[in-house]
Design a protein around this motif. Structure first.
Motif, short mmCIF file in Angstrom:
data_model
loop_
_atom_site.label_atom_id
_atom_site.label_comp_id
_atom_site.label_asym_id
_atom_site.label_seq_id
_atom_site.Cartn_x
_atom_site.Cartn_y
_atom_site.Cartn_z
N TYR A 83 22.02 6.70 -24.55
CA TYR A 83 23.29 6.26 -23.98
C TYR A 83 24.43 6.48 -24.97
CZ TYR A 83 20.48 3.75 -20.50
OH TYR A 83 19.61 3.43 -19.52
N TRP A 91 18.38 -6.85 -34.83
CA TRP A 91 17.42 -7.68 -35.57
C TRP A 91 16.26 -6.88 -36.14
CZ3 TRP A 91 18.88 -8.27 -30.50
CH2 TRP A 91 18.01 -7.76 -29.54
N ILE A 104 6.08 0.65 -27.84
CA ILE A 104 5.99 0.44 -26.38
C ILE A 104 4.78 1.19 -25.82
CG2 ILE A 104 7.08 1.01 -24.18
CD1 ILE A 104 9.75 0.28 -25.47
N PHE A 152 10.58 9.13 -28.50
CA PHE A 152 9.95 8.80 -27.22
C PHE A 152 9.42 10.04 -26.54
CE2 PHE A 152 10.03 8.16 -22.63
CZ PHE A 152 9.10 7.15 -22.56
N ASP B 148 22.35 -6.98 -23.20
CA ASP B 148 22.96 -5.74 -22.73
C ASP B 148 22.09 -5.08 -21.64
OD1 ASP B 148 24.03 -3.18 -22.45
OD2 ASP B 148 24.75 -3.20 -24.52
N ASP B 150 22.30 -2.11 -20.42
CA ASP B 150 21.90 -0.75 -20.79
C ASP B 150 20.65 -0.78 -21.67
OD1 ASP B 150 23.84 0.49 -19.38
OD2 ASP B 150 25.24 0.69 -21.06
N LEU B 151 20.60 -1.79 -22.53
CA LEU B 151 19.45 -1.93 -23.42
C LEU B 151 18.18 -2.18 -22.60
CD1 LEU B 151 18.60 -1.97 -26.33
CD2 LEU B 151 19.22 -4.35 -26.47
N ASN B 153 17.77 -1.28 -19.49
CA ASN B 153 17.48 -0.02 -18.80
C ASN B 153 16.79 0.98 -19.73
OD1 ASN B 153 18.17 -0.29 -16.15
ND2 ASN B 153 20.31 0.26 -16.46
N LEU B 154 17.26 1.00 -20.97
CA LEU B 154 16.66 1.92 -21.94
C LEU B 154 15.17 1.63 -22.10
CD1 LEU B 154 17.16 4.06 -24.28
CD2 LEU B 154 17.24 2.10 -25.78
N LEU B 155 14.84 0.34 -22.23
CA LEU B 155 13.44 -0.01 -22.39
C LEU B 155 12.64 0.29 -21.12
CD1 LEU B 155 14.58 -1.91 -24.88
CD2 LEU B 155 12.20 -2.60 -24.77
N LYS B 156 13.28 0.04 -19.98
CA LYS B 156 12.60 0.36 -18.71
C LYS B 156 12.34 1.86 -18.63
CE LYS B 156 14.48 -3.33 -15.91
NZ LYS B 156 15.69 -3.55 -15.10
N SER B 157 13.35 2.65 -19.03
CA SER B 157 13.17 4.10 -18.93
C SER B 157 12.06 4.58 -19.85
CB SER B 157 14.48 4.83 -19.25
OG SER B 157 14.68 4.92 -20.64
N MET B 158 11.76 3.79 -20.88
CA MET B 158 10.65 4.13 -21.76
C MET B 158 9.33 3.60 -21.21
SD MET B 158 12.15 3.46 -25.55
CE MET B 158 13.46 4.45 -26.24
N GLY B 159 9.41 2.94 -20.08
CA GLY B 159 8.20 2.44 -19.44
C GLY B 159 7.69 1.14 -20.03
N ALA B 160 8.58 0.35 -20.66
CA ALA B 160 8.14 -0.92 -21.26
C ALA B 160 7.80 -1.94 -20.17
CB ALA B 160 9.23 -1.47 -22.17
N GLN B 164 6.83 -6.82 -22.79
CA GLN B 164 7.35 -6.09 -23.96
C GLN B 164 8.86 -6.24 -24.05
OE1 GLN B 164 5.61 -2.23 -23.12
NE2 GLN B 164 4.44 -2.30 -25.01
N MET B 168 10.47 -7.83 -27.30
CA MET B 168 11.23 -6.97 -28.20
C MET B 168 12.73 -7.17 -28.10
SD MET B 168 9.13 -3.47 -27.67
CE MET B 168 9.21 -2.67 -29.24
N VAL B 169 13.22 -7.50 -26.91
CA VAL B 169 14.67 -7.55 -26.74
C VAL B 169 15.18 -8.93 -26.32
CG1 VAL B 169 16.60 -6.67 -25.42
CG2 VAL B 169 14.83 -5.11 -26.20
N ALA B 173 17.26 -11.40 -28.86
CA ALA B 173 18.69 -11.38 -28.52
C ALA B 173 19.18 -12.77 -28.14
CB ALA B 173 18.95 -10.40 -27.38
#
Lengths: 249, 256
Positions: A83, A91, A104, A152, B148, B150-151, B153-160, B164, B168-169, B173
């Protein structure tokens, strides 16, 4: 670009509306192996929606997404996506941020760290492995984000205005740097921007998008030989392409 | 410059505090206010030796009630926050009720708890839970909401997986706003226990205060208040230290 290159990504007739508002209208795009393709369009034209569809986060109303010939419509976890915001986890140290994709996928922290270590030199982040994100400059954070993206999926990378938040000087440095390392990374890249010069400078091909709803206005091949350096920006050829695109938009 | 500012930050409140204490001492000494109405600071200090052996069991009771109630409140709000974050229906159903419940004056409810649960520690612990629970829950929900998009979404797009993403987030956060809720709740916890004890019981600082007030030993009464303040500050400091240990990245951020 010869024709025997394999198709990495093929998008066929993709459309998407939100609340009866058509955002993406019948778009077809292809990305071949090791190619750098840019999607150029005005802000808010649905470029990011298109990327969300390719990455599988959004399911299109119609049309298909094929990755290496396989149907990946609405499936996440295949291509990597970066993005405009660096989205580094404040962190976690840089090395752990970068190894996040591997964790992941189920790798152990130590193994993941070991694997990413050798890439710090390529991405110009040597010596910053154990720093926190806030200790890095804007350009370095973007490099770290790109490195995480690369970790990734090494073959197909979607970049959504990755340099949009940087100042002009850092931005042009990052563009040259990106061209430079792409040679070594051997990745196929789909790039989003609304910056015409950036698009011409980096790409092998450009798809010009219309205002909303996003349609493909034209596909332009950039036949300026690679490797390129920042001098090409002032050549006639470059300016002709730029004028042509400006007329289109 | 910066160093001077930080010295200034400490010196000014300390000096002001000392001046206030002296003013208080002076007013009582010259007899502007009678001693049986307001004891002077030196009277309060002199009261401590008299309070000595007797006071400790009350302190221990209060700390136990506060700590237990605080702990239960933390657990309860974490469970609820996770539920509300994951199941939107639960959030929609519960959130308004929880907000409305906060408008009910606890001090009015406390006698009821005594009637229902007796004069032991239980009704006090319930008061502490009720007082502490809300700031922690609100800070948790706010923290979870402010992650966030977008954050995510980013993890979802990585298949988390959902777990997880949480680990992780969302969890890290949320820590920062979680701790700001904890600090508020920590200062409330001792106060909550005192309110509970005020309405009757066998021991605790609230019970002690009630007794010395009835025997007009106002110096001891103020002594108990000093102890309450010190306890609350200690709890606050413990939370702050814990935060520094659990969130090392924040500490380094402030340094640079």
């Amino acid at each position: 670009m010869n024709s025997c290159q394999k198709n990495k990504v093929l998008i066929k007739g993709v459309s998407k509306s939100f609340e009866n508002l058509l955002i993406v209208d019948d778009i077809s795009i292809e990305l071949r192996e090791k190619e750098f393709v840019t999607i150029l369009g005005p802000s808010g034209s649905g470029k990011s929606t298109l990327f969300n569809i390719i990455s599988g986060l959004i399911k299109p109303d119609s049309g298909k997404v094929y990755i290496e010939g396989e149907d990946f419509t609405g499936k996440t976890g295949r291509v990597s996506y970066m993005y405009q915001k660096d989205l580094l986890l404040s962190w976690k140290k840089i090395i752990d941020n970068v190894s996040m994709p591997l964790i992941i996928k189920g790798e152990r922290k130590e193994d993941a760290r070991e694997k990413v270590k050798k890439y710090f030199e390529i991405f110009g982040l040597e010596g910053f492995e154990y720093k926190y994100p806030h200790q890095l400059s804007g350009g370095m954070k973007q490099r770290a984000a790109l490195m995480r993206t690369y970790m990734f999926s090494k073959d197909i990378i979607l970049l959504d205005e990755p340099f949009g938040g940087l100042d002009a000087i850092t931005k042009s440095k990052m563009q040259s740097w990106l061209l430079d390392i792409l040679d070594r990374l051997e990745a196929s890249i789909l790039f989003i921007t609304h910056d015409i010069e950036e698009a011409i400078f980096l790409s092998d091909r450009i798809y010009i998008l219309s205002d909303r709803p996003a349609r493909i206005k034209e596909e332009i091949k950039i036949d300026i030989s690679k490797p390129r350096n920042s001098d090409v920006i002032t050549t006639n050829k470059f300016n002709n392409i730029k004028r042509h695109i400006l007329d289109l938009l | 410059m910066k160093r001077w500012e930080s010295i200034e930050d400490k010196v000014i409140p300390t000096v002001f505090f000392v001046v206030l204490i002296f003013l208080w001492e002076y007013i009582v000494q010259v007899g502007l206010i009678e001693r049986y109405i307001l004891p002077s600071p030196t009277d309060i200090i002199k009261a401590f030796p008299d309070m000595h052996p007797d006071i400790w069991k009350h302190v221990i009771t209060t700390v136990q009630e506060a700590a237990l109630g605080f702990g239960i409140a933390i657990l309860l709000s974490i469970i609820l926050a996770i539920l509300m974050d994951n199941v939107k229906i639960i959030k929609k159903a519960l959130y308004p009720i929880i907000v409305i419940s906060q408008t009910v004056p606890i001090i009015a409810l406390a006698p009821l708890f005594a009637a229902w649960f007796g004069f032991g520690k239980l009704p006090k612990i319930i008061v502490v839970v009720l007082v502490c629970f809300f700031p922690i829950l609100v800070s948790l929900i706010h923290g979870l909401e402010s992650v966030d998009k977008d954050l995510l979404n980013l993890l979802k797009s990585m298949g988390a997986s959902k777990f997880q993403i949480f680990k992780m987030v969302k969890f890290p956060a949320t820590l920062i706003s979680f701790f700001s809720g904890l600090r508020i709740a920590a200062t409330y916890s001792i106060m909550g226990a005192i309110i509970g004890e005020w309405l009757g019981g066998k021991s605790g600082l609230g019970v002690y205060m009630l007794r010395v007030k009835q025997s007009f030993a106002l110096d001891k009464f103020f002594g108990a208040i000093v102890i309450i303040v010190v306890l609350s500050i200690m709890l606050f400091k413990i939370i702050a230290t814990l935060q520094g240990m659990l969130m090392p990245w924040e500490k380094e951020q402030n340094k640079s």
